[in-house]
Design a protein around this motif. Structure first.
Motif, mmCIF file in Angstrom:
data_model
loop_
_atom_site.group_PDB
_atom_site.id
_atom_site.type_symbol
_atom_site.label_atom_id
_atom_site.label_comp_id
_atom_site.label_asym_id
_atom_site.label_seq_id
_atom_site.Cartn_x
_atom_site.Cartn_y
_atom_site.Cartn_z
ATOM 1 N N THR A 1 0.652 -0.903 -0.324
ATOM 2 C CA THR A 1 -0.006 -0.070 0.020
ATOM 3 C C THR A 1 0.524 1.323 -0.127
ATOM 4 O OG1 THR A 1 -0.268 0.092 2.527
ATOM 5 C CG2 THR A 1 -1.633 -0.869 0.812
ATOM 6 N N ALA A 2 2.317 0.941 -0.221
ATOM 7 C CA ALA A 2 3.108 2.206 -0.271
ATOM 8 C C ALA A 2 2.622 3.084 -1.736
ATOM 9 C CB ALA A 2 4.162 1.633 -1.234
ATOM 10 N N LYS A 3 3.041 4.929 -1.162
ATOM 11 C CA LYS A 3 1.972 4.880 -1.816
ATOM 12 C C LYS A 3 2.905 5.806 -3.229
ATOM 13 C CE LYS A 3 3.053 9.265 2.878
ATOM 14 N NZ LYS A 3 3.146 9.968 2.639
ATOM 15 N N ALA A 4 1.709 5.564 -4.090
ATOM 16 C CA ALA A 4 2.813 6.357 -5.126
ATOM 17 C C ALA A 4 3.420 6.565 -6.146
ATOM 18 C CB ALA A 4 1.328 4.892 -6.637
ATOM 19 N N GLY A 5 3.158 7.047 -5.814
ATOM 20 C CA GLY A 5 3.931 8.471 -5.782
ATOM 21 C C GLY A 5 5.878 8.458 -5.539
ATOM 22 N N GLN B 1 30.738 14.393 -11.024
ATOM 23 C CA GLN B 1 30.238 13.303 -12.576
ATOM 24 C C GLN B 1 28.445 11.979 -11.901
ATOM 25 O OE1 GLN B 1 33.855 11.609 -12.552
ATOM 26 N NE2 GLN B 1 34.839 13.071 -13.651
ATOM 27 N N VAL B 2 27.790 12.405 -13.233
ATOM 28 C CA VAL B 2 26.486 11.791 -12.325
ATOM 29 C C VAL B 2 26.666 10.528 -13.241
ATOM 30 C CG1 VAL B 2 23.920 11.280 -13.258
ATOM 31 C CG2 VAL B 2 25.145 14.042 -13.506
ATOM 32 N N ARG B 3 26.382 10.015 -12.109
ATOM 33 C CA ARG B 3 26.635 8.633 -11.541
ATOM 34 C C ARG B 3 25.103 7.668 -12.281
ATOM 35 N NH1 ARG B 3 26.630 3.835 -8.292
ATOM 36 N NH2 ARG B 3 28.139 5.776 -6.586
ATOM 37 N N ASP B 4 24.061 7.825 -11.584
ATOM 38 C CA ASP B 4 22.457 7.891 -12.047
ATOM 39 C C ASP B 4 21.685 8.553 -11.733
ATOM 40 O OD1 ASP B 4 21.057 5.988 -12.138
ATOM 41 O OD2 ASP B 4 20.217 4.757 -10.541
ATOM 42 N N VAL B 5 20.262 8.869 -12.165
ATOM 43 C CA VAL B 5 18.946 9.276 -11.840
ATOM 44 C C VAL B 5 18.157 8.121 -11.499
ATOM 45 C CG1 VAL B 5 17.694 11.203 -12.543
ATOM 46 C CG2 VAL B 5 19.770 11.119 -13.358
ATOM 47 N N ILE B 6 17.276 8.358 -10.674
ATOM 48 C CA ILE B 6 15.761 8.288 -10.070
ATOM 49 C C ILE B 6 14.887 8.928 -10.316
ATOM 50 C CG2 ILE B 6 14.525 6.647 -8.092
ATOM 51 C CD1 ILE B 6 17.174 5.307 -9.349
ATOM 52 N N LYS B 7 13.860 8.821 -10.825
ATOM 53 C CA LYS B 7 12.912 9.386 -11.150
ATOM 54 C C LYS B 7 11.699 8.685 -10.141
ATOM 55 C CE LYS B 7 9.803 12.243 -13.868
ATOM 56 N NZ LYS B 7 9.384 12.495 -15.637
ATOM 57 N N ASN B 8 10.963 9.496 -9.663
ATOM 58 C CA ASN B 8 9.778 8.654 -8.911
ATOM 59 C C ASN B 8 8.618 9.545 -9.481
ATOM 60 O OD1 ASN B 8 11.387 8.027 -6.824
ATOM 61 N ND2 ASN B 8 11.098 9.874 -5.202
ATOM 62 N N LYS C 1 15.448 16.076 -5.864
ATOM 63 C CA LYS C 1 14.859 17.321 -6.225
ATOM 64 C C LYS C 1 13.160 17.102 -6.026
ATOM 65 C CE LYS C 1 18.751 18.749 -8.476
ATOM 66 N NZ LYS C 1 19.387 19.097 -10.396
ATOM 67 N N SER C 2 12.293 18.271 -5.772
ATOM 68 C CA SER C 2 10.928 18.385 -5.510
ATOM 69 C C SER C 2 11.105 18.255 -7.393
ATOM 70 C CB SER C 2 10.662 19.126 -5.205
ATOM 71 O OG SER C 2 10.467 20.359 -5.872
#
Length: 537
Positions: free
Chosen positions: A39-43, A83-90, A117-118
């Motif tokens: 039931t985790a928040k989808a967002g 140096q960017v290694r990864d990006v996670i988007k919710n 970041k928002s």
């Protein structure tokens, strides 16, 4: 890596609650259903990203303007670069950009961070490996003074770095020593020495291996994704990023030779057929890929849509399996007498999960962070088993390596309900945990994960019985493996860094649970109670 006895090598397969504590709930905890929905928040959960979308997100985050803005917001010095290694988007649009850092052109080991970041791009926080300012001087240190390069095969020339994993950041040399470990696995031992004094500061192994004495492999009839046409099929999986399984033919290097088959019916279930080990390895790669994609929207081990190769029949009588970041591949030996390949599903999922860790938190393979690295692989190995199609030959459980029977008596290598049952692993944390072999200190997080999933006391799932104690005598009620794995994955990918220890892991999982279920949720109270139950406060 230190020398291990045969018994210790057996136990070193490479490679972590509940709502209430005692006084609130009495009696034996009921088993949290491993297949319970969340039931985790989808967002707050990860959004699905195709390989192209992932590439675009990384490209955008890696732009000069984006990095300059983040560097300014973080107050970094003029000599520090990101140096960017990864990006996670919710799903709610929030992003988590994982950075490596350099100082005056030198890599900073322990300088990694995650910028949160928002949806609008506003900074909402940062998680750092070190809170110390990166300020070192190269004055009086010449590159000509670097340590001698080891002669062993696979060694790499020393490189000058800033060492910031522990204490005050210092100028250092990182030397990679190749060759072979005592277990027979290839070695990539990273040795860190102070550039001014020459004193050794730290070391960690780059090859994450599984030690054992082998076991026969049989998972019943399984479906395999292959490529080709009548007369020449190969174990290539285009639907999973081009993953493929090849035959090293007892060699110890190279990409291996393609397996081919005329009728697309592979193996006999017996180790004397070279295809049998390949079937298990290919199946393991499929199930691990599917687990991360379907549970966390992660397309591939690295999240880049690319497959990770599997190589079988490594060496002669090689009683091991290992993950290697340099080839981003999984390699399996054939075990004792070349009759017991180490290709069970949980071994495959365990080892491949090292690749997930190496492309996210990059937990250093030493001390408490090394224990968390190993536990992460055990956690996702168990979770992959529960996610995979029901298999009567290998039922999903909270044991590690039970099918390969390395001990020779049918017992598992490790137990998540009570880790100390293997004779070496830790049930709970102490100030000595960082000095214990990482395969054994992993028991602390493994125990936490079991309590989160199934609860304390006696329980049963799929016909397997457990009895899990707590260090403080509390009673823990499990919330199910689905929620537990969601919390661990979010903590790993968004809140853990290279030198995360057990205290920081508690903080990371609490934050992850707060985001997923709410700060006052039963799930967050469970996270805290389970950590307390394994003496992490």
């Amino acid at each position: 890596m230190r020398s291990l006895s045969k018994k210790q090598r057996i136990s070193a397969l490479a490679a972590s609650a509940a709502l209430v504590v005692a006084g609130v709930t009495a009696g034996t905890a009921t088993a949290g259903p491993a297949d319970e929905g969340s039931t985790a928040k989808a967002g707050a959960q990860a959004a699905p990203m195709s390989a192209a979308q992932k590439t675009q997100a990384i490209k955008k985050a890696d732009s000069a303007s984006a990095k300059a803005a983040d560097a300014k917001a973080l107050g970094l010095g003029s000599k520090e670069k990101l140096q960017v290694r990864d990006v996670i988007k919710n799903q709610d649009g929030a992003t988590h950009v994982r950075y490596e850092r350099t100082f005056d052109g030198m890599p900073v080991l322990g300088g990694d961070m995650v910028v949160h970041k928002s949806k609008s791009g506003e900074h909402t926080g940062v998680t750092k490996s070190t809170k110390a300012d990166i300020k070192v001087s190269t004055k009086g240190v010449s590159k000509a003074e670097k340590p001698a390069t080891p002669k062993a095969k696979g060694s790499k020339a020393p490189r000058q770095i800033v060492f910031a994993l522990t204490g005050k950041p210092v100028l250092a040399w990182e030397t990679v020593k190749g060759g072979t470990q005592k277990s027979g696995a290839p070695s990539e031992l990273h040795v860190i020495t102070d550039a001014k004094s020459g004193k050794k500061l730290f070391e960690f192994q780059g090859i994450h291996e599984a030690d054992g004495t082998g076991a026969s492999q049989y998972s019943g009839e399984v479906k395999l994704s292959t490529d080709g046409a009548d007369g020449k099929f190969t174990l290539s999986d285009k639907s999973r990023g081009g993953s493929k399984t090849t035959n090293l033919e007892n060699g110890e290097s190279g990409d291996g030779k393609d397996f081919t088959d005329e009728d697309n019916k592979w193996g006999t279930g017996k180790p004397d057929d070279p295809q049998t080990a390949a079937v298990d390895a290919h199946y393991g790669a499929q199930q691990t890929w599917d687990f991360f994609k379907e549970e966390f929207k992660r397309e591939g081990i690295a999240g880049d849509g690319k497959g990770a190769p599997s190589r079988v029949h490594y060496g002669d009588n090689y009683v091991n399996a290992f993950w290697d970041d340099s080839c981003f591949c999984m390699t399996y030996g054939d075990g004792e007498g070349n009759k017991k390949p180490l290709t069970s599903l949980d071994v495959a999922a365990h080892e491949m999960s090292h690749g997930v860790t190496s492309t996210t938190a990059k937990l250093v393979y030493a001390g408490e962070s090394g224990g968390l690295n190993e536990a992460t692989s055990d956690i996702f190995a168990a979770a992959t088993e529960f996610h995979a199609p029901e298999n009567k030959e290998d039922v999903a459980d909270f044991h590690v390596g039970e099918e390969i029977d390395i001990n020779g008596d049918g017992t598992p290598l490790r137990y998540m309900d009570k880790p100390s049952k293997d004779g070496n692993s830790l049930d709970e944390w102490s100030d000595k945990a960082g000095d214990v072999d990482v395969h054994y200190s992993s028991g602390i997080a493994n125990h936490w994960f079991f309590l989160m999933s199934m609860g304390s006391g006696k329980s049963e799932k799929n016909g397997v019985e457990y009895d899990s104690p707590t260090s403080d005598g509390s009673t823990i009620e499990g919330i199910g493996i689905t929620k537990a794995q969601q919390i661990w994955f979010k903590a790993l990918t968004e809140n853990m860094t290279a030198n995360t220890d057990y205290k920081a892991a508690r903080e990371a999982t609490v934050k992850a649970s707060n985001d997923l279920f709410g700060a006052d949720s039963a799930e967050t109270k469970a996270v805290e109670a389970a950590w307390t139950a394994v003496a992490v406060k």
